[in-house]
Design a protein around this motif. Sequence first.
Motif, PDB file in Angstrom:
ATOM      1  N   ARG A   3       2.027  -3.540  -2.692  1.00 13.45           N
ATOM      2  CA  ARG A   3       3.249  -3.189  -1.969  1.00 13.45           C
ATOM      3  C   ARG A   3       3.342  -1.692  -1.763  1.00 13.45           C
ATOM      4  O   ARG A   3       3.773  -1.216  -0.707  1.00 13.45           O
ATOM      5  N   ALA A   4       2.919  -0.914  -2.737  1.00 16.71           N
ATOM      6  CA  ALA A   4       2.991   0.542  -2.627  1.00 16.71           C
ATOM      7  C   ALA A   4       2.029   1.069  -1.574  1.00 16.71           C
ATOM      8  O   ALA A   4       2.288   2.092  -0.936  1.00 16.71           O
ATOM      9  N   ALA A   5       0.899   0.369  -1.378  1.00 10.56           N
ATOM     10  CA  ALA A   5      -0.129   0.836  -0.434  1.00 10.56           C
ATOM     11  C   ALA A   5      -0.046   0.136   0.919  1.00 10.56           C
ATOM     12  O   ALA A   5      -0.892   0.375   1.784  1.00 10.56           O
ATOM     13  N   ILE A   6       0.960  -0.666   1.125  1.00  7.04           N
ATOM     14  CA  ILE A   6       1.050  -1.453   2.354  1.00  7.04           C
ATOM     15  C   ILE A   6       1.112  -0.532   3.580  1.00  7.04           C
ATOM     16  O   ILE A   6       1.743   0.524   3.562  1.00  7.04           O
ATOM     17  N   GLY A   7       0.373  -0.900   4.610  1.00 10.28           N
ATOM     18  CA  GLY A   7       0.378  -0.116   5.838  1.00 10.28           C
ATOM     19  C   GLY A   7      -0.687   0.954   5.918  1.00 10.28           C
ATOM     20  O   GLY A   7      -0.912   1.526   6.988  1.00 10.28           O
ATOM     21  N   LEU A   8      -1.360   1.240   4.812  1.00  9.90           N
ATOM     22  CA  LEU A   8      -2.429   2.237   4.847  1.00  9.90           C
ATOM     23  C   LEU A   8      -3.664   1.635   5.526  1.00  9.90           C
ATOM     24  O   LEU A   8      -3.950   0.449   5.380  1.00  9.90           O
ATOM     25  N   ASP A   9      -4.398   2.448   6.252  1.00  7.17           N
ATOM     26  CA  ASP A   9      -5.631   1.985   6.889  1.00  7.17           C
ATOM     27  C   ASP A   9      -6.637   1.549   5.825  1.00  7.17           C
ATOM     28  O   ASP A   9      -6.667   2.098   4.706  1.00  7.17           O
ATOM     29  N   ASP A  20      -4.204   8.360  -4.528  1.00  5.49           N
ATOM     30  CA  ASP A  20      -4.426   9.192  -5.719  1.00  5.49           C
ATOM     31  C   ASP A  20      -3.448   8.807  -6.826  1.00  5.49           C
ATOM     32  O   ASP A  20      -3.839   8.641  -7.990  1.00  5.49           O
ATOM     33  N   ARG A  21      -2.164   8.649  -6.458  1.00  7.22           N
ATOM     34  CA  ARG A  21      -1.165   8.289  -7.474  1.00  7.22           C
ATOM     35  C   ARG A  21      -1.399   6.878  -7.998  1.00  7.22           C
ATOM     36  O   ARG A  21      -1.234   6.614  -9.194  1.00  7.22           O
ATOM     37  N   GLU A  49       9.172   3.668  -8.417  1.00  8.43           N
ATOM     38  CA  GLU A  49       9.564   4.990  -7.915  1.00  8.43           C
ATOM     39  C   GLU A  49       8.664   5.419  -6.759  1.00  8.43           C
ATOM     40  O   GLU A  49       9.139   5.971  -5.757  1.00  8.43           O
ATOM     41  N   LEU A  50       7.366   5.145  -6.869  1.00  7.38           N
ATOM     42  CA  LEU A  50       6.421   5.478  -5.799  1.00  7.38           C
ATOM     43  C   LEU A  50       6.754   4.699  -4.519  1.00  7.38           C
ATOM     44  O   LEU A  50       6.745   5.262  -3.417  1.00  7.38           O
ATOM     45  N   ILE A  51       7.051   3.411  -4.673  1.00  6.83           N
ATOM     46  CA  ILE A  51       7.399   2.582  -3.514  1.00  6.83           C
ATOM     47  C   ILE A  51       8.660   3.112  -2.838  1.00  6.83           C
ATOM     48  O   ILE A  51       8.724   3.238  -1.611  1.00  6.83           O
ATOM     49  N   ALA A  52       9.668   3.436  -3.641  1.00  5.32           N
ATOM     50  CA  ALA A  52      10.934   3.932  -3.096  1.00  5.32           C
ATOM     51  C   ALA A  52      10.738   5.271  -2.392  1.00  5.32           C
ATOM     52  O   ALA A  52      11.288   5.504  -1.304  1.00  5.32           O
ATOM     53  N   GLU A  53       9.946   6.154  -2.991  1.00  5.65           N
ATOM     54  CA  GLU A  53       9.694   7.472  -2.389  1.00  5.65           C
ATOM     55  C   GLU A  53       8.993   7.328  -1.046  1.00  5.65           C
ATOM     56  O   GLU A  53       9.346   8.005  -0.081  1.00  5.65           O
ATOM     57  N   ARG A  54       8.012   6.435  -0.986  1.00 10.64           N
ATOM     58  CA  ARG A  54       7.270   6.260   0.261  1.00 10.64           C
ATOM     59  C   ARG A  54       8.163   5.659   1.347  1.00 10.64           C
ATOM     60  O   ARG A  54       8.129   6.094   2.497  1.00 10.64           O
TER      61      ARG A  54
END
Length: 336
Positions: A3-9, A20-21, A49-54
């Motif tokens: 979920r945190a990396a969703i949408g990245l190529d 990196d995180r 927190e990472l998901i919310a920040e993104r």
Amino acid sequence: MARAAIGLDQDTGRDHVVCDRLGKLADAVRSTLEKTEGVLTPHLDELDELIAERDQSIQAKAQPYVQLVLDHEVQESARTNARNWLGHALEKTTEPAIRQFLADSWQRVMEAACLVGGMSGTRWQECADTIVELNWSVQPKPTADERKRLIALIPSLLKRINTELDRLDISTEERTPFVNACFDLQTAAMRSRPGAPDFPAQAPAQAPLAPAASSPPFGEVRAPQAQILELDGKLVQYIGLPTETKSLWRTDSSAWKEGDWVSFLLPDGERLCGRICWQSSLSGTVLLFNSGWGYAVALAPSSLEQQLRDSRARIVSATSLFDEAASQALGQITKR
């Protein structure tokens, strides 16, 4: 983590700030799990927190694109309202000079009035009333009271007309033929005879009204119409339909919501994955954005609905890792 990396190529490298995180977080989780009583709660909190920040970062970066689409749709709505007004106004006069004036100049006045306060605004109503009085002023005046009223009306009527034309910087040269024709028509009206013989021969201006939108044949899906909106280096691929109508498939509980990540197709077949950052309360247009694109995409709701129905689009943020893995495994079994 997915979920945190969703949408990245797919070819995004580990040096990307999100990757990196996530890499460091994965190392920390692995280290914690090697302990007898490792507690994952701090790591899960860090992931949230990472998901919310993104999400917040993408939402903030999308705002200039939202404003660009909003301004475009407000302008288009005003243009449509003015065009519809013109259609009705032309039905109420047969005078070539007035018809030409309405199509060439006053339609633009009505569009500007709509932008200021909408169709319920004071300026719109005043501009519409001005044309009602203009039409009355060129009709025959057989009684003394009517002629007296016309004489009193003409100065204020011309003042209002010129004030609106001045606002749009319509030149004296452009408006002079109408002013002269209007004088002739009102003079003829005072003499109780219709028509102004001295108006130069010219074909009546028929307003360039938009053709009535026709429904496509049963079973045929109308191709989306795409255009590029641009302002200050910001680009939006605006993909809508010629005439947007409320879909029978759409319910009060929409299939998507702001914050969802959607995988979808552009008209040329390119697949993208972006976050829904805004939906118009008036048109329903959905704005999708991904920091990696360098632009935003605005989709007509019917276009997104159609893709979801056809399984060409899906809300990936609502897909669990288990469902994704099961789907892939099923696909591999089917191929055997």
